[in-house]
Design an enzyme around this catalytic site. Structure first.
Site, short mmCIF file in Angstrom:
data_model
loop_
_atom_site.label_atom_id
_atom_site.label_comp_id
_atom_site.label_asym_id
_atom_site.label_seq_id
_atom_site.Cartn_x
_atom_site.Cartn_y
_atom_site.Cartn_z
N GLU A 135 0.83 -1.21 0.00
CA GLU A 135 0.00 0.00 0.00
C GLU A 135 0.86 1.26 0.00
OE1 GLU A 135 -2.99 -0.22 -0.70
OE2 GLU A 135 -3.25 -2.36 -0.37
N GLU A 195 -0.57 -2.67 -9.72
CA GLU A 195 -0.57 -3.64 -8.63
C GLU A 195 0.71 -4.47 -8.64
OE1 GLU A 195 -2.74 -3.75 -6.20
OE2 GLU A 195 -3.89 -2.14 -7.12
#
Length: 269
Positions: A135, A195
């Site tokens: 994150e 991602e």
């Protein structure tokens, strides 16, 4: 009109390139930190007022502890690789929210939330570090601003097509084809690329922070088991499949250890 729109797109694309310090690649980013960070901070503060923040528990303290170690490791890497001051406008904050959703996120500028629902999957501090590294990597690489920029270009393309095509039937066909094609062919791969990039950067940062990068693949094995085969096909998803992530993280773990060794880190939690 068509030439004007094309000229605007090209100008914006050239003017809005920014180098990703972790990859050395130019990225599309129309939004400077001075614009996007205040918006993100305000949204984060509003989110906290509307949700139940967990404080004073071991789990809440663990989220803060891991977050500080990961952000410190990121700063060490950036300083050592010619990017001193890169994080000067970031205002790191780490909160645990009481919600059974299996999720965590980091807003631009370093505002992080973990949901309690992900803790049974992370299981340990190292598991939290896997998610935290991922994150934080999104924030470091400006992925939020890049997604907004890509969305803007997608909208400009739609407007250009509707201006250029005069026939209503052909315009309707264009809109259907453009919507599907730009989403499946461009936006979804763009998101999956982010991602994957965040997985790799996060793995490196967590290792520098002293967490075992081998555990990243194990976490995604648990994620896969939790999903129970319910995930959509990869080409229709914003995220790589669990198998893709497990294979990538397994392959990248040795290089993450090597990177950590450059900072004197040779043993891991």
């Amino acid at each position: 009109m068509k030439r004007l729109i094309l000229t605007v797109i090209i100008f914006i694309g050239i003017a809005a390139c920014k180098t990703n310090p972790f990859t050395g690649k130019s990225t599309l980013n129309f939004y400077p930190n001075s614009q996007i960070f205040p918006m993100a901070f305000a949204q984060y503060d509003q989110f906290l007022t509307e949700n139940k923040v967990v404080s004073g528990t071991k789990d809440a303290q663990m989220i803060t502890t891991v977050g500080k170690r990961i952000s410190s490791a990121a700063e060490r890497w950036l300083d050592a690789n010619g990017y001193p001051g890169y994080l000067k406008d970031y205002k790191w904050e780490y909160n645990l929210v009481n919600d059974e959703t299996v999720n965590a996120w980091c807003m631009p500028g370093g505002k992080i939330v973990f949901y309690t629902g992900i803790l049974p999957i992370t299981q340990t501090e190292t598991g939290v570090a896997v998610v935290m590294g991922h994150e934080v990597a999104h924030a470091l690489a400006d992925h939020g601003a890049q997604r907004m920029s890509a969305g803007m270009l997608q909208q400009i393309g739609a407007v250009a097509g509707n201006v250029a095509i005069k026939d209503p039937e052909k315009r309707n066909t264009f809109n259907q084809a453009y919507g599907l094609g730009s989403t499946v062919g461009v936006m979804l791969p763009f998101s999956r690329g982010h991602e994957t990039e965040a997985d790799r950067i996060g793995l490196q940062i967590m290792a520098i922070a002293g967490y075992n990068p081998d555990e990243a693949a194990n976490l995604w094995r648990r994620m896969k088991a939790k999903a129970g085969g319910q995930a959509p096909p990869e080409f229709l998803s914003t995220h790589p499949s669990s198998d893709t992530r497990i294979n990538n993280l397994t392959a990248w773990a040795p290089s993450a250890r090597q990177e950590a060794a450059k900072f004197g880190v040779t043993s891991f939690k």
